[in-house]
Design a protein around this motif. Structure first.
Motif, PDB file in Angstrom:
ATOM      1  N   ASP A  81     -10.898 -50.552  34.529  1.00  0.00           N
ATOM      2  CA  ASP A  81     -11.546 -51.824  34.272  1.00  0.00           C
ATOM      3  C   ASP A  81     -11.024 -52.473  33.010  1.00  0.00           C
ATOM      4  OD1 ASP A  81     -13.022 -51.479  36.510  1.00  0.00           O
ATOM      5  OD2 ASP A  81     -14.775 -50.641  35.495  1.00  0.00           O
ATOM      6  N   SER A  82     -10.764 -51.645  32.002  1.00  0.00           N
ATOM      7  CA  SER A  82     -10.264 -52.201  30.759  1.00  0.00           C
ATOM      8  C   SER A  82      -8.928 -52.858  30.942  1.00  0.00           C
ATOM      9  CB  SER A  82     -10.178 -51.106  29.688  1.00  0.00           C
ATOM     10  OG  SER A  82      -9.341 -50.071  30.111  1.00  0.00           O
ATOM     11  N   ALA A  83      -8.171 -52.376  31.923  1.00  0.00           N
ATOM     12  CA  ALA A  83      -6.881 -53.001  32.160  1.00  0.00           C
ATOM     13  C   ALA A  83      -7.056 -54.387  32.713  1.00  0.00           C
ATOM     14  CB  ALA A  83      -6.068 -52.133  33.118  1.00  0.00           C
ATOM     15  N   SER A  84      -7.961 -54.529  33.671  1.00  0.00           N
ATOM     16  CA  SER A  84      -8.184 -55.837  34.242  1.00  0.00           C
ATOM     17  C   SER A  84      -8.760 -56.798  33.231  1.00  0.00           C
ATOM     18  CB  SER A  84      -9.116 -55.723  35.457  1.00  0.00           C
ATOM     19  OG  SER A  84     -10.355 -55.171  35.063  1.00  0.00           O
ATOM     20  N   ALA A  85      -9.450 -56.238  32.244  1.00  0.00           N
ATOM     21  CA  ALA A  85     -10.009 -57.086  31.196  1.00  0.00           C
ATOM     22  C   ALA A  85      -8.994 -57.421  30.130  1.00  0.00           C
ATOM     23  CB  ALA A  85     -11.215 -56.390  30.561  1.00  0.00           C
ATOM     24  N   GLY A  86      -7.837 -56.809  30.223  1.00  0.00           N
ATOM     25  CA  GLY A  86      -6.778 -57.114  29.274  1.00  0.00           C
ATOM     26  C   GLY A  86      -6.676 -56.138  28.127  1.00  0.00           C
ATOM     27  N   GLY A  87      -7.560 -55.124  28.056  1.00  0.00           N
ATOM     28  CA  GLY A  87      -7.523 -54.168  26.958  1.00  0.00           C
ATOM     29  C   GLY A  87      -6.759 -52.916  27.341  1.00  0.00           C
ATOM     30  N   ASP A  90      -7.188 -48.836  27.689  1.00  0.00           N
ATOM     31  CA  ASP A  90      -8.206 -47.808  27.778  1.00  0.00           C
ATOM     32  C   ASP A  90      -7.841 -46.596  26.933  1.00  0.00           C
ATOM     33  OD1 ASP A  90      -6.794 -45.757  29.805  1.00  0.00           O
ATOM     34  OD2 ASP A  90      -6.348 -47.828  30.373  1.00  0.00           O
ATOM     35  N   ARG A  91      -8.763 -45.654  26.836  1.00  0.00           N
ATOM     36  CA  ARG A  91      -8.566 -44.496  25.964  1.00  0.00           C
ATOM     37  C   ARG A  91      -7.368 -43.652  26.381  1.00  0.00           C
ATOM     38  NH1 ARG A  91     -14.553 -41.874  24.691  1.00  0.00           N
ATOM     39  NH2 ARG A  91     -15.386 -43.650  23.495  1.00  0.00           N
ATOM     40  N   GLY A  92      -7.201 -43.507  27.690  1.00  0.00           N
ATOM     41  CA  GLY A  92      -6.072 -42.710  28.154  1.00  0.00           C
ATOM     42  C   GLY A  92      -4.742 -43.281  27.712  1.00  0.00           C
ATOM     43  N   VAL A  93      -4.599 -44.600  27.812  1.00  0.00           N
ATOM     44  CA  VAL A  93      -3.367 -45.249  27.390  1.00  0.00           C
ATOM     45  C   VAL A  93      -3.191 -45.126  25.878  1.00  0.00           C
ATOM     46  CG1 VAL A  93      -2.145 -47.445  27.247  1.00  0.00           C
ATOM     47  CG2 VAL A  93      -3.383 -46.843  29.327  1.00  0.00           C
ATOM     48  N   LEU A  94      -4.283 -45.271  25.141  1.00  0.00           N
ATOM     49  CA  LEU A  94      -4.206 -45.163  23.684  1.00  0.00           C
ATOM     50  C   LEU A  94      -3.810 -43.749  23.251  1.00  0.00           C
ATOM     51  CD1 LEU A  94      -7.301 -47.281  22.577  1.00  0.00           C
ATOM     52  CD2 LEU A  94      -4.879 -47.893  22.402  1.00  0.00           C
ATOM     53  N   ALA A  95      -4.301 -42.734  23.973  1.00  0.00           N
ATOM     54  CA  ALA A  95      -3.917 -41.355  23.652  1.00  0.00           C
ATOM     55  C   ALA A  95      -2.425 -41.140  23.878  1.00  0.00           C
ATOM     56  CB  ALA A  95      -4.734 -40.374  24.501  1.00  0.00           C
ATOM     57  N   VAL A  96      -1.924 -41.663  25.007  1.00  0.00           N
ATOM     58  CA  VAL A  96      -0.488 -41.580  25.272  1.00  0.00           C
ATOM     59  C   VAL A  96       0.288 -42.333  24.199  1.00  0.00           C
ATOM     60  CG1 VAL A  96       1.335 -42.238  26.889  1.00  0.00           C
ATOM     61  CG2 VAL A  96      -0.798 -41.284  27.754  1.00  0.00           C
ATOM     62  N   ALA A  97      -0.246 -43.475  23.783  1.00  0.00           N
ATOM     63  CA  ALA A  97       0.418 -44.287  22.765  1.00  0.00           C
ATOM     64  C   ALA A  97       0.567 -43.527  21.453  1.00  0.00           C
ATOM     65  CB  ALA A  97      -0.355 -45.580  22.540  1.00  0.00           C
ATOM     66  N   ILE A  98      -0.441 -42.738  21.092  1.00  0.00           N
ATOM     67  CA  ILE A  98      -0.377 -41.957  19.849  1.00  0.00           C
ATOM     68  C   ILE A  98       0.795 -40.985  19.894  1.00  0.00           C
ATOM     69  CG2 ILE A  98      -1.557 -40.192  18.488  1.00  0.00           C
ATOM     70  CD1 ILE A  98      -4.194 -41.560  19.226  1.00  0.00           C
ATOM     71  N   THR A 117       4.758 -47.744  29.143  1.00  0.00           N
ATOM     72  CA  THR A 117       4.772 -48.958  29.959  1.00  0.00           C
ATOM     73  C   THR A 117       4.198 -48.703  31.342  1.00  0.00           C
ATOM     74  OG1 THR A 117       6.711 -49.785  28.785  1.00  0.00           O
ATOM     75  CG2 THR A 117       6.222 -50.782  30.910  1.00  0.00           C
ATOM     76  N   GLN A 118       4.566 -47.583  31.946  1.00  0.00           N
ATOM     77  CA  GLN A 118       4.058 -47.273  33.273  1.00  0.00           C
ATOM     78  C   GLN A 118       2.578 -46.897  33.243  1.00  0.00           C
ATOM     79  OE1 GLN A 118       6.762 -44.318  34.832  1.00  0.00           O
ATOM     80  NE2 GLN A 118       8.195 -45.878  35.553  1.00  0.00           N
ATOM     81  N   ALA A 119       2.114 -46.335  32.140  1.00  0.00           N
ATOM     82  CA  ALA A 119       0.692 -45.998  32.024  1.00  0.00           C
ATOM     83  C   ALA A 119      -0.164 -47.242  31.877  1.00  0.00           C
ATOM     84  CB  ALA A 119       0.475 -45.063  30.829  1.00  0.00           C
ATOM     85  N   ALA A 120       0.345 -48.251  31.189  1.00  0.00           N
ATOM     86  CA  ALA A 120      -0.444 -49.449  30.893  1.00  0.00           C
ATOM     87  C   ALA A 120      -0.329 -50.508  31.977  1.00  0.00           C
ATOM     88  CB  ALA A 120      -0.027 -50.036  29.558  1.00  0.00           C
ATOM     89  N   GLY A 121       0.857 -50.655  32.577  1.00  0.00           N
ATOM     90  CA  GLY A 121       1.038 -51.696  33.576  1.00  0.00           C
ATOM     91  C   GLY A 121       1.700 -52.937  33.005  1.00  0.00           C
ATOM     92  N   PRO A 122       2.408 -53.713  33.838  1.00  0.00           N
ATOM     93  CA  PRO A 122       3.188 -54.856  33.376  1.00  0.00           C
ATOM     94  C   PRO A 122       2.371 -55.987  32.784  1.00  0.00           C
ATOM     95  CG  PRO A 122       3.101 -54.787  35.773  1.00  0.00           C
ATOM     96  CD  PRO A 122       2.536 -53.499  35.295  1.00  0.00           C
ATOM     97  N   GLN A 123       1.105 -56.151  33.223  1.00  0.00           N
ATOM     98  CA  GLN A 123       0.305 -57.253  32.690  1.00  0.00           C
ATOM     99  C   GLN A 123      -0.091 -57.039  31.236  1.00  0.00           C
ATOM    100  OE1 GLN A 123      -0.362 -60.271  34.278  1.00  0.00           O
ATOM    101  NE2 GLN A 123       1.270 -59.360  35.499  1.00  0.00           N
ATOM    102  N   ARG A 124       0.048 -55.811  30.751  1.00  0.00           N
ATOM    103  CA  ARG A 124      -0.285 -55.526  29.352  1.00  0.00           C
ATOM    104  C   ARG A 124       0.943 -55.086  28.567  1.00  0.00           C
ATOM    105  NH1 ARG A 124      -4.987 -51.237  30.094  1.00  0.00           N
ATOM    106  NH2 ARG A 124      -3.503 -50.492  31.640  1.00  0.00           N
ATOM    107  N   VAL A 125       2.124 -55.461  29.072  1.00  0.00           N
ATOM    108  CA  VAL A 125       3.352 -54.986  28.452  1.00  0.00           C
ATOM    109  C   VAL A 125       3.515 -55.518  27.033  1.00  0.00           C
ATOM    110  CG1 VAL A 125       4.847 -56.865  29.271  1.00  0.00           C
ATOM    111  CG2 VAL A 125       5.805 -54.575  28.911  1.00  0.00           C
ATOM    112  N   GLY A 126       3.005 -56.716  26.759  1.00  0.00           N
ATOM    113  CA  GLY A 126       3.096 -57.247  25.400  1.00  0.00           C
ATOM    114  C   GLY A 126       2.320 -56.394  24.416  1.00  0.00           C
ATOM    115  N   ILE A 153      -1.411 -33.711  25.527  1.00  0.00           N
ATOM    116  CA  ILE A 153      -1.919 -35.013  25.976  1.00  0.00           C
ATOM    117  C   ILE A 153      -1.167 -35.566  27.178  1.00  0.00           C
ATOM    118  CG2 ILE A 153      -2.219 -37.423  25.293  1.00  0.00           C
ATOM    119  CD1 ILE A 153      -2.860 -36.450  22.492  1.00  0.00           C
ATOM    120  N   LEU A 154       0.159 -35.495  27.157  1.00  0.00           N
ATOM    121  CA  LEU A 154       0.933 -36.086  28.249  1.00  0.00           C
ATOM    122  C   LEU A 154       0.731 -35.295  29.532  1.00  0.00           C
ATOM    123  CD1 LEU A 154       4.332 -36.972  26.529  1.00  0.00           C
ATOM    124  CD2 LEU A 154       2.296 -38.391  26.815  1.00  0.00           C
TER     125      LEU A 154
END
Length: 517
Positions: free
Chosen positions: A15-21, A23-31, A142-151, A202-203
């Protein structure tokens, strides 16, 4: 590729993806991705501050010691082509962990170097690991987050580029002045250990694709081709003679091999080329690549010699030089997140143009002040402006290419863009270093030993103050001329940037993000 369903994966974005944010899983991967990227990018800025000391310790010229930086980035470029195949064959998690292991091992060996040649060799080994960290990490995120949130994703990946210019020179300066230059490499060992532990925990494992074959012919053509071509061009510029056999032969061989790869990759029967050059038929990818080449070549080349100005012309310590470089990182830290969000909302074209304009103004302001007694406040303000522009240029430029791609094209484009950035950085550092050396020679100044070092120590005490003032003035003039050349190259980046997409991406044009499993 459509991932098989399992209890650990979901086909739809959260849901957070559709809202443009994010989510925790993506943020953990980002770390995890950011930690590995910090290690590799920090290493570049740390080494730049240490070049003067390395030149003195090994009694090497500027043209030679710059290969400590150029050899590293060149190694990155030569190994990156394998990353796309290796990601599919072994999985991005395994590849990411392997790249960190190689990088840390190369770092430990570089700390034991006994000569300029051995250090350059170990830096190349270090680069072979570092070259896979960023593309593998970008693919994972990039693949975890999706193209709409690539920025937003690119803004997160850009965090190391924020921290590098700030903490790298300061940390490197302190280590060089108060500990030893060897610790600028040893420091990667504990950071790498933490990165390995987090990556393992994590990964999540992604599925390898054993059926995909490595393009061995493409690898044999491209990697040595790039290395020989850049070596030949840099050596020719250093010797001011492109007709010498030791210059002409590697240059020609490199050009032939690289051109051979182009024909090979575009062949109709080549289903899985090492780099998918067909992607460059898309205007967004081609123009983003052209912008990235010119920007990286000019900007990273100019940043290589900046610590030398503060240390050689102004007589500052490595630590003080690191502090004086911090305003650029602060400026980038402010605009990097803003640039990512604006890219998702209004399209990358407008953001990149604004960023380039600000960078050009900053470099022009810096170059115009670059004298032997320039105000540090004025130089710092110009560096801050340069950082503001950088934060709105590099990541939005890469986003311009990635936003229009289908899901399966993301890893291939990530590989290609990273090769372009590293090759351009290699060319830029070699070109700017050789240009500075040429400017110093033309003014009757030495370029050996301390890499554009002014007379210092006991010998300098016997030189009349007015003579010393003339020497420093000539040195500053050489640096200033070099920066004007860098500015001219940077200005050319506006041409391809004009054709970057000026609208935000359409959601229907791309696939859903690939779940991590």
């Amino acid at each position: 590729m459509t991932a098989p369903a399992s209890s650990q994966t979901k086909a739809d974005p959260p849901d957070s993806a559709s809202a443009g944010g994010l989510d925790r899983g993506v943020l953990a991967v980002a770390i995890v991705v950011v930690l590995g990227a910090i290690m590799s990018i920090l290493d570049v800025t740390v080494v730049n501050v240490a070049l003067k000391h390395l030149s003195e310790d090994f009694n090497a010229s500027l043209a030679t010691i710059q290969w400590v930086a150029t050899g590293y980035t060149l190694a990155l470029a030569t190994v990156i082509p394998v990353t796309g195949w290796a990601s599919a064959r072994f999985g991005t998690k395994r590849l990411y962990i392997l790249s960190i292991v190689l990088f840390v091992g190369g770092s430990a060996l570089a700390g034991t170097a006994w000569s300029a040649e051995s250090l350059i060799a170990f830096r190349v080994l270090q680069g072979l690991g570092g070259g896979m960290i960023m593309p593998a990490g970008m693919t994972i995120l990039t693949q975890a987050a999706g193209p709409q949130r690539v920025g937003q994703v690119m803004s997160i990946v850009g965090i190391p580029m924020l921290l590098g210019p700030i903490t790298g020179p300061i940390l490197g300066g302190w280590l060089v002045d108060d500990v030893s230059w060897r610790w600028i490499f040893y420091i990667n060992v504990p950071i790498g250990a933490v990165a390995l532990i987090l990556a393992a925990r994590i990964l999540k494992r992604d599925e390898p694709r054993p059926a995909e074959r490595l393009d061995f012919l493409g690898l044999l053509l491209l990697s040595p081709g790039l290395a020989a071509l850049i070596y030949g061009l840099a050596t020719g510029a250093e010797k001011s003679d492109f007709g010498r056999p030791d210059v002409l032969i590697p240059t020609v061989v490199g050009a032939v091999l690289t051109l051979g790869f182009v024909f090979h990759a575009l062949g109709r029967h080549n289903k899985n080329p090492l780099i998918d050059l067909r992607l460059f038929r898309r205007r967004s990818v081609a123009t983003a690549s052209g912008t990235l080449v010119l920007f990286a070549c000019a900007f990273f080349g100019a940043m290589l010699i900046l610590p030398l100005y503060y240390q050689s012309v102004r007589g500052e310590t490595a630590f003080a030089a690191g502090l004086l470089l911090a305003p650029q990182g602060v400026g980038a830290m402010i605009t990097m997140p803003i640039g990512g969000k604006l890219t998702d909302r209004v399209g990358p074209g407008r953001v990149v143009w604004i960023g380039l304009t600000v960078v050009v103004l900053g470099v022009a302001g810096f170059a115009s002040q670059l004298t032997a007694d320039a105000s540090y406040w004025g130089l710092g303000a110009a560096l801050f402006v340069m950082g503001l522009g950088m934060g709105m240029t590099m990541m939005p430029t890469m986003s311009a290419a990635m936003q229009t791609l289908q899901h399966d094209e993301v890893p291939r484009a990530s590989t290609a863009l990273n090769i372009i950035q590293q090759v351009a950085g290699s060319i830029g550092t070699a070109f700017i270093a050789v240009l500075l050396a040429s400017q110093l020679r033309s003014r009757g100044l030495p370029t050996g030993g301390a890499a554009a070092e002014a007379p210092a120590g006991a010998g300098a005490q016997q030189v009349p103050p007015e003579v010393m003032a003339q020497i420093f003035s000539k040195m500053a003039d050489a640096f200033q001329t070099t920066y004007w050349w860098s500015l001219a190259l940077l200005t050319l980046a506006f041409i391809p940037a004009l054709m970057l997409p000026r609208k935000k991406p359409e959601g229907a044009a791309v696939d859903a993000p690939m779940p991590m499993h």
